[in-house]
Design a protein around this motif. Structure first.
Motif, mmCIF file in Angstrom:
data_model
loop_
_atom_site.group_PDB
_atom_site.id
_atom_site.type_symbol
_atom_site.label_atom_id
_atom_site.label_comp_id
_atom_site.label_asym_id
_atom_site.label_seq_id
_atom_site.Cartn_x
_atom_site.Cartn_y
_atom_site.Cartn_z
ATOM 1 N N SER A 142 6.269 2.473 8.272
ATOM 2 C CA SER A 142 5.544 1.722 9.305
ATOM 3 C C SER A 142 6.258 0.416 9.625
ATOM 4 N N THR A 191 6.865 13.955 1.832
ATOM 5 C CA THR A 191 7.625 15.213 1.824
ATOM 6 C C THR A 191 8.313 15.519 3.162
ATOM 7 N N PHE A 244 -2.430 8.794 -2.050
ATOM 8 C CA PHE A 244 -2.353 9.236 -0.675
ATOM 9 C C PHE A 244 -3.593 8.715 0.048
ATOM 10 N N GLY A 303 -0.094 3.498 7.495
ATOM 11 C CA GLY A 303 0.223 4.929 7.559
ATOM 12 C C GLY A 303 -0.761 5.834 6.848
ATOM 13 N N GLY A 310 -3.144 8.970 6.313
ATOM 14 C CA GLY A 310 -3.256 10.320 6.866
ATOM 15 C C GLY A 310 -2.028 11.174 6.601
ATOM 16 N N ASN A 342 -0.337 12.873 8.464
ATOM 17 C CA ASN A 342 0.665 12.774 9.520
ATOM 18 C C ASN A 342 1.212 11.366 9.621
ATOM 19 N N VAL A 369 4.213 10.186 11.882
ATOM 20 C CA VAL A 369 3.929 10.288 13.311
ATOM 21 C C VAL A 369 3.042 9.106 13.737
HETATM 22 C C1 LIG Z 1 3.271 12.948 -1.735
HETATM 23 C C2 LIG Z 1 3.140 12.505 -0.302
HETATM 24 C C3 LIG Z 1 3.549 13.359 0.700
HETATM 25 C C4 LIG Z 1 3.482 12.951 2.025
HETATM 26 N N1 LIG Z 1 3.940 13.804 2.975
HETATM 27 C C5 LIG Z 1 3.977 13.409 4.257
HETATM 28 C C6 LIG Z 1 4.558 14.254 5.228
HETATM 29 O O1 LIG Z 1 5.008 15.361 4.936
HETATM 30 N N2 LIG Z 1 4.611 13.798 6.501
HETATM 31 C C7 LIG Z 1 4.123 12.571 6.857
HETATM 32 O O2 LIG Z 1 4.195 12.210 8.023
HETATM 33 N N3 LIG Z 1 3.552 11.758 5.943
HETATM 34 C C8 LIG Z 1 3.471 12.144 4.660
HETATM 35 N N4 LIG Z 1 2.933 11.316 3.720
HETATM 36 C C9 LIG Z 1 2.378 10.041 4.154
HETATM 37 C C10 LIG Z 1 3.472 9.001 4.278
HETATM 38 O O3 LIG Z 1 4.189 8.912 3.085
HETATM 39 C C11 LIG Z 1 2.869 7.657 4.608
HETATM 40 O O4 LIG Z 1 2.207 7.761 5.834
HETATM 41 C C12 LIG Z 1 3.917 6.589 4.732
HETATM 42 O O5 LIG Z 1 4.693 6.504 3.570
HETATM 43 C C13 LIG Z 1 3.277 5.279 4.966
HETATM 44 O O6 LIG Z 1 4.300 4.368 5.202
HETATM 45 P P1 LIG Z 1 3.982 2.854 5.094
HETATM 46 O O7 LIG Z 1 5.170 2.126 5.581
HETATM 47 O O8 LIG Z 1 2.690 2.583 5.760
HETATM 48 O O9 LIG Z 1 3.770 2.628 3.522
HETATM 49 P P2 LIG Z 1 4.886 2.370 2.342
HETATM 50 O O10 LIG Z 1 6.035 3.271 2.463
HETATM 51 O O11 LIG Z 1 4.138 2.377 1.053
HETATM 52 O O12 LIG Z 1 5.374 0.925 2.667
HETATM 53 C C14 LIG Z 1 4.564 -0.204 2.469
HETATM 54 C C15 LIG Z 1 5.429 -1.278 1.854
HETATM 55 O O13 LIG Z 1 4.701 -2.503 1.847
HETATM 56 C C16 LIG Z 1 5.148 -3.223 0.739
HETATM 57 N N5 LIG Z 1 4.186 -4.286 0.428
HETATM 58 C C17 LIG Z 1 2.892 -4.142 0.072
HETATM 59 N N6 LIG Z 1 2.349 -5.350 -0.216
HETATM 60 C C18 LIG Z 1 3.333 -6.265 0.005
HETATM 61 C C19 LIG Z 1 3.411 -7.686 -0.139
HETATM 62 N N7 LIG Z 1 2.381 -8.421 -0.587
HETATM 63 N N8 LIG Z 1 4.569 -8.309 0.162
HETATM 64 C C20 LIG Z 1 5.632 -7.605 0.623
HETATM 65 N N9 LIG Z 1 5.619 -6.257 0.734
HETATM 66 C C21 LIG Z 1 4.486 -5.596 0.423
HETATM 67 C C22 LIG Z 1 5.241 -2.164 -0.358
HETATM 68 O O14 LIG Z 1 6.059 -2.592 -1.427
HETATM 69 C C23 LIG Z 1 5.814 -0.986 0.402
HETATM 70 O O15 LIG Z 1 7.219 -0.889 0.289
HETATM 71 C C24 LIG Z 1 2.967 11.681 2.374
HETATM 72 C C25 LIG Z 1 2.539 10.826 1.372
HETATM 73 C C26 LIG Z 1 2.621 11.218 0.049
HETATM 74 C C27 LIG Z 1 2.166 10.272 -1.008
#
Ligand SMILES: Cc1cc2nc3c(=O)[nH]c(=O)nc-3n(C[C@H](O)[C@H](O)[C@H](O)COP(=O)(O)OP(=O)(O)OC[C@H]3O[C@@H](n4cnc5c(N)ncnc54)[C@H](O)[C@@H]3O)c2cc1C
Length: 399
Positions: free
Chosen positions: A38, A70, A338, A362, A364, A366, A369
């Motif tokens: 995100s 994944t 999750f 992020g 859900g 998906n 996306v």
């Molecule tokens: C096993 C698994 C399978 C999945 N499969 C799919 C899939 O096939 N397709 C799909 O679209 N989605 C999938 N997802 C969902 C997807 O992984 C998430 O939607 C996505 O990782 C979310 O991204 P994000 O950037 O929001 O969160 P993250 O990748 O967790 O990033 C958030 C970041 O914020 C940082 N942060 C938090 N607090 C602070 C702070 N105080 N200061 C600085 N940094 C901070 C964290 O360290 C982290 O690096 C899956 C999830 C899991 C767990």
């Protein structure tokens, strides 16, 4: 909150990229907290539009939930279109699915700008009826997708057996979906975003945020960022800061097999099913099979090796039931938390109290996306432009 536990596959596929930590007091227009999918997509989009943006990450870039991901990219949500139509009305439900379909196209276009495309490959998704009673559901969904011009095909039991080798059920094929290596994708986007002017700081946890004179002072251990706008892209750790409560955290399991030598299945399509929680499968660029599922209602990861092994073996058994000709072993296995929202829609948009605070979370199945759609929505909102999808995913949406 620990986001995952186990032996992860994606971080082994690419050398990490190091960014400095924040050790000065700096000024910017927009600060983004969190460098997962995100945060990087928001940072890329805002930098591309010419904004001055700083992205700050507590640990390493792409090492949050995004590296447990994944990497199945689909325009269909965990909740079917016809179910959304029942809950949101046709106009908003179709708009939400269009948002996801458009985000798929945007992810593809972005991958084409990257040197190795983040291993993005367009694929079809085979959506299997898990039991005979679910065939009615699947047919209803097929009709809803077709009527609203989404790329979809129905596969009867004969074609499913002949073309895919799967017996005793029916399926739906959604097209223009994709697979990606989320870790590689984020790292490659980060390099492109830095070229466009994004500043990234790693190992710089945000510890405190003050607001005075219409500016945020975002404090880390060794520095601070003064910013006019603030975007939370903190993933499932969002609750540390926000008032977002309409979500829940569960535990899920995933594995990557050793590379297989023989045939896999037709077109290496993504595979999932109508059961909830569902089992899913995909191939990787180096011929491994990734499987996921066995979700549990637990809001933390387990470090029990025994439990991890038991659940991932169940996943492998499901693969063997589907494709008895595939013989393989598990090489990587992990479990992760999750996040899902109660209504199946992600939380994206402006804070309900402070118009200078935005969220791109992020939540859900998906998630990727949603993160892509979210990056465009947030950039539009920051620029004061209207966005036709914003009201559906907004934090104050009517449930
Ligand atoms: C096993 C698994 C399978 C999945 N499969 C799919 C899939 O096939 N397709 C799909 O679209 N989605 C999938 N997802 C969902 C997807 O992984 C998430 O939607 C996505 O990782 C979310 O991204 P994000 O950037 O929001 O969160 P993250 O990748 O967790 O990033 C958030 C970041 O914020 C940082 N942060 C938090 N607090 C602070 C702070 N105080 N200061 C600085 N940094 C901070 C964290 O360290 C982290 O690096 C899956 C999830 C899991 C767990």
């Amino acid at each position: 909150m620990k986001l995952y536990e186990g032996n992860m596959y994606w971080p082994k596929t690419k050398k990490s990229i190091k960014y400095d930590s924040l050790n000065a007091d700096i000024d910017t227009d927009i600060a983004i907290i969190g460098a997962g999918m995100s945060g990087i997509l928001c940072g890329y989009e805002l930098a591309k539009r010419g904004h001055e943006v700083v992205l700050v990450e507590a640990e390493e870039i792409a090492k949050g939930s995004s590296s447990a991901n994944t990497g199945l990219l689909q325009y269909s949500s965990d909740k079917m279109l016809y179910e959304f139509i029942d809950e949101l009305g046709k106009e908003n439900a179709v708009l939400f699915y269009r948002m996801c379909h458009e985000a798929m196209k945007d992810l593809k276009a972005l991958s084409e700008k990257l040197p190795e495309r983040g291993d993005f490959v367009t694929r079809n998704s085979l959506y299997l009826a898990s039991k005979i009673e679910d065939i009615t559901k699947l047919k209803k969904e097929y009709k809803a997708l077709l009527e609203n011009d989404f790329p979809v095909e129905y596969i009867d039991s004969k074609a499913l057996e002949t073309d895919y080798g799967i017996k005793g059920t029916e399926a739906m094929l959604t097209k223009e979906d994709a697979e990606v290596n989320p870790y590689k994708f984020i790292l490659e986007i980060s390099e492109e975003a830095v070229r466009l002017g994004l500043d990234i700081f790693e190992n710089s946890k945000v510890l405190d945020i003050d607001k005075s004179d219409d500016c945020f002072i975002i404090k880390t251990k060794d520095g601070s960022i003064k910013a006019k706008k603030l975007v939370y892209a903190t993933g499932y750790k969002a609750n540390d800061y926000s008032e977002i409560k309409d979500g829940e955290i569960n535990r899920t399991y995933a594995l990557a097999t050793e590379p297989i030598s023989g045939d896999s299945w037709k077109d290496r399509c993504l595979i999932w099913e109508t059961a909830r929680p569902y089992f899913y499968a995909r191939m990787t660029e180096d011929n491994r099979i990734i499987l996921g599922g066995e979700d549990e209602e637990k809001d933390s990861v387990t470090n029990s090796e025994e439990k991890l092994q038991k659940n991932t073996l169940k996943l492998l058994e499901k693969l063997t039931n589907l494709f008895p000709h595939i013989e393989t072993k598990i090489e990587y296995s992990w479990n992760a938390v999750f996040g899902e929202s109660d209504d199946g829609i992600p939380f994206i948009g402006q804070d309900t109290d402070d118009k200078d605070v935005y969220y791109c979370l992020g939540f859900g199945g998906n998630g990727t996306v949603y993160s892509m759609a979210g990056s465009k929505i947030i950039a539009d909102l920051i620029e004061g432009k209207s966005n036709k999808y914003a009201h559906i995913v907004s934090l104050d949406r009517q449930g």
